[in-house]
Design a protein around this motif. Sequence first.
Motif, PDB file in Angstrom:
ATOM      1  N   ARG A 265       0.898  -1.139   0.104  1.00 51.62           N
ATOM      2  CA  ARG A 265       0.011  -0.031   0.006  1.00 51.62           C
ATOM      3  C   ARG A 265       0.882   1.361  -0.041  1.00 51.62           C
ATOM      4  NH1 ARG A 265      -5.560  -0.505   1.651  1.00 51.62           N
ATOM      5  NH2 ARG A 265      -6.091  -2.809   2.007  1.00 51.62           N
ATOM      6  N   LEU A 266       1.868   1.166   0.655  1.00 54.45           N
ATOM      7  CA  LEU A 266       2.905   2.369   0.796  1.00 54.45           C
ATOM      8  C   LEU A 266       3.460   2.810  -0.364  1.00 54.45           C
ATOM      9  CD1 LEU A 266       3.732   4.525   2.953  1.00 54.45           C
ATOM     10  CD2 LEU A 266       5.387   3.149   3.616  1.00 54.45           C
ATOM     11  N   GLY A 267       4.158   1.497  -0.908  1.00 53.83           N
ATOM     12  CA  GLY A 267       5.050   1.630  -2.206  1.00 53.83           C
ATOM     13  C   GLY A 267       4.246   1.692  -3.418  1.00 53.83           C
ATOM     14  N   SER A 268       3.111   0.757  -3.404  1.00 53.73           N
ATOM     15  CA  SER A 268       2.238   0.584  -4.840  1.00 53.73           C
ATOM     16  C   SER A 268       3.121   0.435  -6.028  1.00 53.73           C
ATOM     17  CB  SER A 268       1.330   2.036  -5.008  1.00 53.73           C
ATOM     18  OG  SER A 268       0.820   2.378  -3.783  1.00 53.73           O
ATOM     19  N   SER A 269       3.945  -0.552  -5.900  1.00 52.05           N
ATOM     20  CA  SER A 269       4.764  -0.926  -7.184  1.00 52.05           C
ATOM     21  C   SER A 269       4.584  -2.246  -7.533  1.00 52.05           C
ATOM     22  CB  SER A 269       6.318  -0.319  -7.088  1.00 52.05           C
ATOM     23  OG  SER A 269       6.811  -1.245  -6.049  1.00 52.05           O
ATOM     24  N   PRO A 270       4.997  -2.698  -8.681  1.00 52.95           N
ATOM     25  CA  PRO A 270       4.550  -4.196  -9.021  1.00 52.95           C
ATOM     26  C   PRO A 270       5.522  -4.960  -8.232  1.00 52.95           C
ATOM     27  CG  PRO A 270       4.375  -2.835 -11.110  1.00 52.95           C
ATOM     28  CD  PRO A 270       5.010  -1.999  -9.701  1.00 52.95           C
ATOM     29  N   GLY A 271       5.184  -6.151  -7.647  1.00 53.76           N
ATOM     30  CA  GLY A 271       5.885  -7.164  -6.908  1.00 53.76           C
ATOM     31  C   GLY A 271       6.528  -6.541  -5.598  1.00 53.76           C
ATOM     32  N   THR A 272       5.908  -5.679  -5.022  1.00 61.28           N
ATOM     33  CA  THR A 272       6.398  -5.037  -3.725  1.00 61.28           C
ATOM     34  C   THR A 272       6.016  -5.909  -2.496  1.00 61.28           C
ATOM     35  OG1 THR A 272       6.096  -2.555  -4.582  1.00 61.28           O
ATOM     36  CG2 THR A 272       6.167  -2.951  -2.229  1.00 61.28           C
ATOM     37  N   PHE A 273       4.856  -6.577  -2.679  1.00 58.37           N
ATOM     38  CA  PHE A 273       4.447  -7.448  -1.693  1.00 58.37           C
ATOM     39  C   PHE A 273       5.373  -8.688  -1.546  1.00 58.37           C
ATOM     40  CE2 PHE A 273       2.082 -11.326  -0.213  1.00 58.37           C
ATOM     41  CZ  PHE A 273       1.446 -10.792   0.931  1.00 58.37           C
ATOM     42  N   ALA A 274       5.637  -9.370  -2.744  1.00 58.07           N
ATOM     43  CA  ALA A 274       6.435 -10.575  -2.673  1.00 58.07           C
ATOM     44  C   ALA A 274       8.086 -10.367  -2.388  1.00 58.07           C
ATOM     45  CB  ALA A 274       6.445 -11.325  -4.057  1.00 58.07           C
ATOM     46  N   ASN A 275       8.465  -9.282  -2.619  1.00 53.82           N
ATOM     47  CA  ASN A 275      10.005  -8.848  -2.605  1.00 53.82           C
ATOM     48  C   ASN A 275      10.072  -8.551  -1.078  1.00 53.82           C
ATOM     49  OD1 ASN A 275      10.300  -9.303  -5.316  1.00 53.82           O
ATOM     50  ND2 ASN A 275       9.991  -6.745  -5.699  1.00 53.82           N
ATOM     51  N   HIS A 276       9.000  -8.217  -0.313  1.00 55.41           N
ATOM     52  CA  HIS A 276       9.261  -8.079   1.117  1.00 55.41           C
ATOM     53  C   HIS A 276       8.796  -9.084   1.861  1.00 55.41           C
ATOM     54  CE1 HIS A 276       9.914  -3.874  -0.598  1.00 55.41           C
ATOM     55  NE2 HIS A 276      10.516  -3.521   0.569  1.00 55.41           N
ATOM     56  N   CYS A 277       7.591  -9.740   1.498  1.00 53.62           N
ATOM     57  CA  CYS A 277       7.203 -10.490   2.441  1.00 53.62           C
ATOM     58  C   CYS A 277       7.874 -12.010   2.550  1.00 53.62           C
ATOM     59  CB  CYS A 277       5.725 -11.008   1.780  1.00 53.62           C
ATOM     60  SG  CYS A 277       4.830 -12.458   2.692  1.00 53.62           S
ATOM     61  N   LEU A 278       8.422 -12.238   1.451  1.00 57.68           N
ATOM     62  CA  LEU A 278       9.408 -13.420   1.457  1.00 57.68           C
ATOM     63  C   LEU A 278      10.620 -13.337   2.201  1.00 57.68           C
ATOM     64  CD1 LEU A 278       9.084 -14.584  -2.333  1.00 57.68           C
ATOM     65  CD2 LEU A 278       7.691 -15.389  -0.328  1.00 57.68           C
ATOM     66  N   PRO A 279      11.510 -12.319   2.111  1.00 64.33           N
ATOM     67  CA  PRO A 279      12.575 -12.041   3.161  1.00 64.33           C
ATOM     68  C   PRO A 279      12.273 -12.008   4.513  1.00 64.33           C
ATOM     69  CG  PRO A 279      12.638 -10.608   0.961  1.00 64.33           C
ATOM     70  CD  PRO A 279      11.331 -11.129   1.162  1.00 64.33           C
ATOM     71  N   TYR A 280      10.969 -11.315   4.666  1.00 64.36           N
ATOM     72  CA  TYR A 280      10.460 -11.207   6.204  1.00 64.36           C
ATOM     73  C   TYR A 280      10.283 -12.702   6.579  1.00 64.36           C
ATOM     74  CZ  TYR A 280       7.796 -10.061  10.203  1.00 64.36           C
ATOM     75  OH  TYR A 280       7.110  -9.718  11.541  1.00 64.36           O
ATOM     76  N   THR A 281       9.534 -13.498   5.788  1.00 61.34           N
ATOM     77  CA  THR A 281       9.206 -14.795   6.157  1.00 61.34           C
ATOM     78  C   THR A 281      10.371 -15.512   6.685  1.00 61.34           C
ATOM     79  OG1 THR A 281       7.482 -14.799   4.793  1.00 61.34           O
ATOM     80  CG2 THR A 281       8.050 -17.075   5.531  1.00 61.34           C
ATOM     81  N   GLY A 282      11.624 -15.533   5.842  1.00 54.27           N
ATOM     82  CA  GLY A 282      12.910 -16.021   6.064  1.00 54.27           C
ATOM     83  C   GLY A 282      13.445 -15.833   7.411  1.00 54.27           C
ATOM     84  N   LEU A 283      13.531 -14.370   7.623  1.00 51.66           N
ATOM     85  CA  LEU A 283      14.043 -14.031   8.827  1.00 51.66           C
ATOM     86  C   LEU A 283      13.266 -14.252  10.033  1.00 51.66           C
ATOM     87  CD1 LEU A 283      15.149 -10.226   7.788  1.00 51.66           C
ATOM     88  CD2 LEU A 283      16.674 -12.306   8.018  1.00 51.66           C
ATOM     89  N   TYR A 284      11.858 -14.393   9.837  1.00 51.86           N
ATOM     90  CA  TYR A 284      11.223 -14.777  11.000  1.00 51.86           C
ATOM     91  C   TYR A 284      11.133 -16.090  11.219  1.00 51.86           C
ATOM     92  CZ  TYR A 284       6.400 -15.813  13.100  1.00 51.86           C
ATOM     93  OH  TYR A 284       5.443 -16.441  14.084  1.00 51.86           O
ATOM     94  N   LEU A 285      11.333 -17.068  10.377  1.00 54.33           N
ATOM     95  CA  LEU A 285      11.728 -18.616  10.497  1.00 54.33           C
ATOM     96  C   LEU A 285      12.977 -18.823  11.350  1.00 54.33           C
ATOM     97  CD1 LEU A 285      10.065 -19.986   7.430  1.00 54.33           C
ATOM     98  CD2 LEU A 285       9.099 -20.082   9.663  1.00 54.33           C
ATOM     99  N   MET A 286      13.982 -18.085  10.930  1.00 50.50           N
ATOM    100  CA  MET A 286      15.330 -18.366  11.089  1.00 50.50           C
ATOM    101  C   MET A 286      15.366 -17.634  12.771  1.00 50.50           C
ATOM    102  SD  MET A 286      17.511 -17.035   8.140  1.00 50.50           S
ATOM    103  CE  MET A 286      18.976 -16.566   9.264  1.00 50.50           C
ATOM    104  N   GLY A 287      14.581 -16.614  13.303  1.00 48.62           N
ATOM    105  CA  GLY A 287      14.709 -16.023  14.508  1.00 48.62           C
ATOM    106  C   GLY A 287      13.848 -17.066  15.368  1.00 48.62           C
ATOM    107  N   ASN A 288      12.829 -17.516  14.907  1.00 50.02           N
ATOM    108  CA  ASN A 288      12.212 -18.386  15.888  1.00 50.02           C
ATOM    109  C   ASN A 288      12.620 -19.823  15.801  1.00 50.02           C
ATOM    110  OD1 ASN A 288       9.314 -17.327  16.696  1.00 50.02           O
ATOM    111  ND2 ASN A 288       9.580 -16.504  14.751  1.00 50.02           N
ATOM    112  N   THR A 289      13.569 -20.097  14.903  1.00 53.42           N
ATOM    113  CA  THR A 289      14.340 -21.564  15.301  1.00 53.42           C
ATOM    114  C   THR A 289      15.537 -21.335  15.709  1.00 53.42           C
ATOM    115  OG1 THR A 289      13.494 -22.203  12.797  1.00 53.42           O
ATOM    116  CG2 THR A 289      15.149 -23.314  13.599  1.00 53.42           C
ATOM    117  N   PHE A 290      16.364 -20.482  15.580  1.00 50.04           N
ATOM    118  CA  PHE A 290      17.637 -20.698  16.425  1.00 50.04           C
ATOM    119  C   PHE A 290      17.691 -19.722  17.546  1.00 50.04           C
ATOM    120  CE2 PHE A 290      18.610 -21.141  11.672  1.00 50.04           C
ATOM    121  CZ  PHE A 290      19.487 -22.190  11.919  1.00 50.04           C
ATOM    122  N   PHE A 291      16.667 -18.874  17.901  1.00 44.96           N
ATOM    123  CA  PHE A 291      16.763 -17.987  19.163  1.00 44.96           C
ATOM    124  C   PHE A 291      15.471 -18.099  19.961  1.00 44.96           C
ATOM    125  CE2 PHE A 291      19.312 -16.051  15.656  1.00 44.96           C
ATOM    126  CZ  PHE A 291      20.559 -15.764  16.660  1.00 44.96           C
ATOM    127  N   GLY A 292      14.176 -18.600  19.286  1.00 44.26           N
ATOM    128  CA  GLY A 292      13.235 -19.008  20.024  1.00 44.26           C
ATOM    129  C   GLY A 292      12.002 -17.804  19.965  1.00 44.26           C
TER     130      GLY A 292
END
Length: 222
Positions: A96-123
């Motif tokens: 909504r803030l950027g309103s450019s094509p591919g914005t959702f996937a380009n930020h949602c996927l890296p966030y998901t990876g960091l979210y899983l890494m944080g919960n897996t290794f640090f709890g």
Amino acid sequence: MAISDESHPLLPNQEEIETANKKKSGVPVGKIVAAIPVGWTADGLPVSEPMMERTHWDSGLFSCLGRNDQFCSSDLEVCLLGSLAPCVLYGSNIERLGSSPGTFANHCLPYTGLYLMGNTFFGWNCLAPWFSYPIRTAIRRKFNLEGSIARSCGCCGSLVEDEVQREKCETACDFATHVFCHACALCQEGREIRRRLPHPGFNAQPVLVMIPPGEQTMGRQA
């Protein structure tokens, strides 16, 4: 792992800001001039003119259920996404803030990876806030908002008087908000954006379809 304000796509590049200011002031690029106090516009660009008074966030940091108004259903959706799927809420806010094509996937996927890494290794989700906090700074600058934590404790206003230093202090508060109150920060940003910006899909221009007339035949007279 941290992403600085200067490298984030939603925030203005420092070199572009300096070049634009020097062009406006008539000073050749590359020439050293004396520093002058500047303020921040709603777009995040420093200007020498006095800035407008900053406004408050539409809802509080801990108002997770939102308010009983026309956005009540949207606030409940934001609350559920922030609690169960923060990666989706973060990607939606960026979209909504950027309103450019591919914005959702380009930020949602890296966030998901960091979210899983944080919960897996640090709890707990300790890595994604380093990636997501610049959106809070971008929202503040776009809508000329003051920092929620800075307004509550009054640290930025009482400790610094220069506007640039105050902005740096509020950016640090944005980072602290995402680290220690991450889900609440995402929800507050989601409510703010949904009240101020429509979804990019609603901005599509209507398509006019021209239908040619049917074939006309002249009946024979008896």
